[in-house]
Structures are given as C-alpha cells and as structure tokens.
Design a protein around this motif. Structure first.
Motif, PDB file in Angstrom:
ATOM      1  N   ASN A 260     -43.492 -32.234   1.543  1.00 42.75           N
ATOM      2  CA  ASN A 260     -43.070 -33.508   1.602  1.00 42.75           C
ATOM      3  C   ASN A 260     -44.311 -34.596   1.280  1.00 42.75           C
ATOM      4  N   SER A 261     -43.899 -35.618   1.292  1.00 45.73           N
ATOM      5  CA  SER A 261     -45.074 -36.800   0.997  1.00 45.73           C
ATOM      6  C   SER A 261     -45.916 -36.179  -0.327  1.00 45.73           C
TER       7      SER A 261
ATOM      8  N   THR B 207     -39.685 -35.130  -2.090  1.00 49.48           N
ATOM      9  CA  THR B 207     -39.750 -33.945  -1.555  1.00 49.48           C
ATOM     10  C   THR B 207     -39.522 -32.789  -2.218  1.00 49.48           C
TER      11      THR B 207
ATOM     12  N   LYS C  69     -47.789 -36.121  -3.609  1.00 46.13           N
ATOM     13  CA  LYS C  69     -48.650 -36.815  -4.296  1.00 46.13           C
ATOM     14  C   LYS C  69     -49.066 -36.420  -5.807  1.00 46.13           C
TER      15      LYS C  69
ATOM     16  N   ARG D 144     -48.173 -31.839   5.453  1.00 42.01           N
ATOM     17  CA  ARG D 144     -47.275 -32.365   4.401  1.00 42.01           C
ATOM     18  C   ARG D 144     -46.248 -30.963   3.972  1.00 42.01           C
TER      19      ARG D 144
END
Length: 124
Positions: free
Chosen positions: A84-85, A17, A87, A67
């Motif tokens: 968040n999350s 995050t 990639k 996200r």
C-alpha cells in the motif's frame, strides 16, 4: 526441490496498491520460511519482508514497515505481499524466496529457493 512462481506485479501510480502472490510447488510448503526481496535498477538485492512457517512471526524492512503486509495461506501453498501507499522508490523486481527453517530471516543466505521475480513499477 521447491519451485516458486511470483505474480501480481505491474505499473501503478504513487499512492496505489499492488498485491503480489508467490505459489510454491514441490516439498511441504508449511515447513518453509518465506521471504520477499527486491532489486532496483543498479542496486543490490534488498530484504523486504519475511514470515515464519506458521505465519505467526513476521519481519519487515524499515522502508516498508506500515505500508506492506506479508501473509501466507499454507492450504494454498501461497505467500502474499500486500503493498500500500506505493512510492516511486519501491520500483524494483520483487523476488519470492523459501528456506526450510521456522523463523523469518532478513539474510538471502537463509533461503534455498528463489522465484524468477515480478516487476513492480511505481510512477510519480
């Protein structure tokens, strides 16, 4: 004139995050739509998220929906992007933008002022 300064970027592992902030100075912040865009290496600038001047209307790119969360605090002249999350494909320079209109926009042409950007790097 509106000056925008982003902060909060950095290096994070996939799944992590980050929270980006953009502080605006100059004209009345509450009269501006705010947006976040990003540019990955070798790619065009892409829309990420936007918020209307009241904060009640938001819009997100499909790639970040669910996200990322955009929000604003008009008392602090600040817009945030909670990510968040994360990639690896989220790796990019993230830019804050402001435009003197009520509703959010996905078009870069809808913004008159841009920050210098903050680097976000997501490692796999």
């Amino acid at each position: 004139q509106v000056q925008l300064v982003e902060s909060g970027g950095g290096l994070v592992q996939a799944g992590g995050t980050l929270r980006l902030s953009c502080v605006a100075s100059g004209r009345a912040f509450r009269g501006y739509r705010m947006g976040w865009f990003r540019r990955a290496p070798g790619k065009e600038r892409d829309f990420v998220a936007a918020i209307g001047w009241s904060g009640g209307i938001t819009d997100y790119a499909d790639s970040v929906k669910g996200r990322f969360t955009i929000s604003r605090d008009n008392s602090k002249n600040t817009v945030y992007l909670e990510m968040n999350s994360l990639k690896p494909e989220d790796t990019a320079v993230y830019y804050c933008a402001a435009g003197p209109y009520e509703l959010p926009s996905r078009r870069p042409e809808g913004y008159d002022y841009w920050g210098q950007g903050t680097q976000v790097t997501v490692s796999s």
